[in-house]
Design an enzyme around this catalytic site. Structure first.
Site, PDB file in Angstrom:
ATOM      1  N   SER A  14       6.945   5.977  10.268  1.00 23.34           N
ATOM      2  CA  SER A  14       5.409   6.252  10.470  1.00 23.34           C
ATOM      3  C   SER A  14       5.239   4.975  10.939  1.00 23.34           C
ATOM      4  O   SER A  14       6.255   4.101  12.071  1.00 23.34           O
ATOM      5  CB  SER A  14       5.326   4.566   9.364  1.00 23.34           C
ATOM      6  OG  SER A  14       4.072   3.877   9.885  1.00 23.34           O
ATOM      7  N   HIS A  39       4.098  10.256   9.950  1.00 24.49           N
ATOM      8  CA  HIS A  39       3.088   9.402   9.349  1.00 24.49           C
ATOM      9  C   HIS A  39       2.507   8.235  10.089  1.00 24.49           C
ATOM     10  O   HIS A  39       2.899   8.169  10.758  1.00 24.49           O
ATOM     11  CB  HIS A  39       3.892   8.691   8.256  1.00 24.49           C
ATOM     12  CG  HIS A  39       3.297   7.563   6.948  1.00 24.49           C
ATOM     13  ND1 HIS A  39       2.942   9.131   5.440  1.00 24.49           N
ATOM     14  CD2 HIS A  39       3.207   7.052   6.812  1.00 24.49           C
ATOM     15  CE1 HIS A  39       2.070   7.695   5.174  1.00 24.49           C
ATOM     16  NE2 HIS A  39       2.571   6.968   5.749  1.00 24.49           N
ATOM     17  N   ASP A  41      -0.401   5.943   9.746  1.00 28.51           N
ATOM     18  CA  ASP A  41      -0.889   4.533   9.205  1.00 28.51           C
ATOM     19  C   ASP A  41      -2.639   3.816   9.709  1.00 28.51           C
ATOM     20  O   ASP A  41      -2.443   3.797  10.374  1.00 28.51           O
ATOM     21  CB  ASP A  41      -0.321   3.672   9.008  1.00 28.51           C
ATOM     22  CG  ASP A  41       0.820   3.502   7.704  1.00 28.51           C
ATOM     23  OD1 ASP A  41       2.474   3.746   7.960  1.00 28.51           O
ATOM     24  OD2 ASP A  41       0.722   4.335   6.639  1.00 28.51           O
ATOM     25  N   MET A  43      -6.152   1.760   8.715  1.00 25.99           N
ATOM     26  CA  MET A  43      -6.062   0.258   8.660  1.00 25.99           C
ATOM     27  C   MET A  43      -7.645  -0.040   8.885  1.00 25.99           C
ATOM     28  O   MET A  43      -7.490  -0.159  10.104  1.00 25.99           O
ATOM     29  CB  MET A  43      -4.660  -0.618   8.962  1.00 25.99           C
ATOM     30  CG  MET A  43      -3.636   0.019   7.803  1.00 25.99           C
ATOM     31  SD  MET A  43      -3.045  -0.735   8.298  1.00 25.99           S
ATOM     32  CE  MET A  43      -0.819  -0.281   7.709  1.00 25.99           C
ATOM     33  N   HIS A  78      -2.312   8.523   6.525  1.00 32.27           N
ATOM     34  CA  HIS A  78      -2.371   7.804   4.908  1.00 32.27           C
ATOM     35  C   HIS A  78      -3.764   6.854   5.139  1.00 32.27           C
ATOM     36  O   HIS A  78      -3.643   6.166   5.667  1.00 32.27           O
ATOM     37  CB  HIS A  78      -1.188   7.402   4.828  1.00 32.27           C
ATOM     38  CG  HIS A  78      -1.073   6.238   3.786  1.00 32.27           C
ATOM     39  ND1 HIS A  78      -0.363   5.208   4.048  1.00 32.27           N
ATOM     40  CD2 HIS A  78      -2.375   5.935   2.768  1.00 32.27           C
ATOM     41  CE1 HIS A  78      -0.030   4.198   2.450  1.00 32.27           C
ATOM     42  NE2 HIS A  78      -1.568   4.757   2.083  1.00 32.27           N
ATOM     43  N   MET A  80      -5.883   3.829   4.629  1.00 25.69           N
ATOM     44  CA  MET A  80      -5.938   2.738   3.861  1.00 25.69           C
ATOM     45  C   MET A  80      -7.698   1.991   4.041  1.00 25.69           C
ATOM     46  O   MET A  80      -7.447   0.949   5.099  1.00 25.69           O
ATOM     47  CB  MET A  80      -4.686   1.534   3.937  1.00 25.69           C
ATOM     48  CG  MET A  80      -3.743   2.261   3.628  1.00 25.69           C
ATOM     49  SD  MET A  80      -2.187   1.798   4.397  1.00 25.69           S
ATOM     50  CE  MET A  80      -1.708   3.037   5.606  1.00 25.69           C
ATOM     51  N   MET A 149       3.367   4.175  -2.954  1.00 26.08           N
ATOM     52  CA  MET A 149       3.312   3.101  -2.571  1.00 26.08           C
ATOM     53  C   MET A 149       4.798   2.132  -2.998  1.00 26.08           C
ATOM     54  O   MET A 149       4.580   1.453  -4.460  1.00 26.08           O
ATOM     55  CB  MET A 149       2.359   2.137  -2.305  1.00 26.08           C
ATOM     56  CG  MET A 149       1.010   3.020  -1.373  1.00 26.08           C
ATOM     57  SD  MET A 149       1.456   3.451   0.177  1.00 26.08           S
ATOM     58  CE  MET A 149       1.906   1.440   0.404  1.00 26.08           C
ATOM     59  N   PHE A 155       0.771  -3.729   5.802  1.00 30.49           N
ATOM     60  CA  PHE A 155       2.177  -3.928   6.709  1.00 30.49           C
ATOM     61  C   PHE A 155       3.518  -3.452   6.820  1.00 30.49           C
ATOM     62  O   PHE A 155       3.854  -2.618   5.780  1.00 30.49           O
ATOM     63  CB  PHE A 155       1.906  -5.480   6.550  1.00 30.49           C
ATOM     64  CG  PHE A 155       0.480  -6.405   6.712  1.00 30.49           C
ATOM     65  CD1 PHE A 155      -0.117  -6.064   6.289  1.00 30.49           C
ATOM     66  CD2 PHE A 155       1.254  -6.963   8.597  1.00 30.49           C
ATOM     67  CE1 PHE A 155      -0.806  -7.288   5.835  1.00 30.49           C
ATOM     68  CE2 PHE A 155      -0.275  -7.668   8.704  1.00 30.49           C
ATOM     69  CZ  PHE A 155      -1.390  -7.514   7.238  1.00 30.49           C
ATOM     70  N   ASP A 187       6.797   5.545  -0.218  1.00 26.87           N
ATOM     71  CA  ASP A 187       6.023   4.782   1.123  1.00 26.87           C
ATOM     72  C   ASP A 187       6.353   3.159   0.423  1.00 26.87           C
ATOM     73  O   ASP A 187       5.219   2.861   0.013  1.00 26.87           O
ATOM     74  CB  ASP A 187       4.445   5.422   1.451  1.00 26.87           C
ATOM     75  CG  ASP A 187       4.432   4.451   3.313  1.00 26.87           C
ATOM     76  OD1 ASP A 187       2.748   5.028   3.097  1.00 26.87           O
ATOM     77  OD2 ASP A 187       4.790   4.185   4.385  1.00 26.87           O
ATOM     78  N   GLY A 189       9.690   0.109   3.222  1.00 26.57           N
ATOM     79  CA  GLY A 189      10.096  -0.321   2.111  1.00 26.57           C
ATOM     80  C   GLY A 189      11.797   0.200   2.288  1.00 26.57           C
ATOM     81  O   GLY A 189      12.932   0.284   1.847  1.00 26.57           O
TER      82      GLY A 189
END
Ligand code: DX5
Ligand code: ZN
Length: 231
Positions: A14, A39, A41, A43, A78, A80, A149, A155, A187, A189
């Site tokens: 990511s 990836h 992200d 937002m 992705h 969001m 997720m 974050f 996705d 951690g």
């Protein structure tokens, strides 16, 4: 009907965790280190409490999303964001290969999937940790990707939420009974220490941000991930 998991494992770094002062070089380095996808992200500081980057940045990195032999590296967008449809079309024009969104962010999930398909991209749905899977009853046949997720979206650098393993298992069962070759992505951690547990639960596509871009040697950490997966 059980479909064997024919998907090779995919690791999708990511870029949310990349060094934005040298984003192009970061994309090139992580691909050289063996990244399978990038990836991306997105937002909007509305659906999630953070604001990241838009279609222009996707367009800017698109020419770099290639291996040294010129093979395209898919850009896995992705979203969001809320609403979904118009920005999904913008990302398709900006070079996205796969576009996934959160069903609770769209007023018409099936229509949003059609918008992505009609724009020539693969489509996916993303499920937050507490989001039920019911919508899959009605649209799983449309999907190329289901993203689970394992953190709350917004974050990088958060800790893995263990209940995601049960959810991955439940989605895997749904994919198997659908008979469709749908990728199962996790996705949030993801580290070399927990990636195997996610794979054993049924995931075949793994997003990792801070576990990769926080390190000095991308090749070494990608090797740690591959060794942990045993492939
Ligand atoms: C979180 C994003 C994730 C995140 C992953 O909202 O969807 O892709 O960037 O970063 P890590 O791997 O650090 O949790
Ligand atoms: Zn993501």
């Amino acid at each position: 009907m059980k479909t064997p998991n024919t998907h090779p494992y995919v690791i999708a770094p990511s870029i949310l965790s990349a060094d934005f002062t040298r984003l192009g070089a970061e994309v090139t380095s992580v691909i050289e280190a063996g990244a399978d996808w990038i990836h991306f992200d997105v937002m909007d500081n509305h659906y999630v409490p953070n604001l990241s980057f838009g279609p222009m940045i996707c367009q800017a990195i698109k020419p770099l999303a290639k291996t040294s032999t010129g093979v395209d590296v898919p850009i896995d967008v992705h979203l969001m964001v809320q609403p979904v449809d118009a920005i999904a079309q913008s990302f398709a024009l900006a070079g996205a290969n796969l576009i996934s969104f959160h069903p609770d962010a769209s007023g018409h999930v099936h229509r949003s999937l059609q918008v992505i398909q009609n724009a020539g991209c693969q489509c996916g749905l993303v499920f937050n940790p507490a989001e039920p899977l019911d919508v899959l009853d009605w649209v799983i046949e449309e999907l190329d990707l289901i993203l689970i997720m394992s953190v709350n979206p917004g974050f990088g650098g958060q800790s893995f939420i263990d209940s995601a393993l049960r959810k991955i298992e439940a989605v895997k069962r749904r994919i198997e009974s659908s008979g469709k070759a749908i990728r199962l992505e996790v996705d949030g951690g993801i580290k070399p220490e927990n990636i195997k547990a996610a794979a054993n639960a049924g995931a075949d596509t793994f997003v990792a941000g801070s576990a990769i871009f926080g390190q000095s040697d991308y090749k070494a950490v990608m090797k740690k991930f591959r060794d942990a997966l045993g492939k």
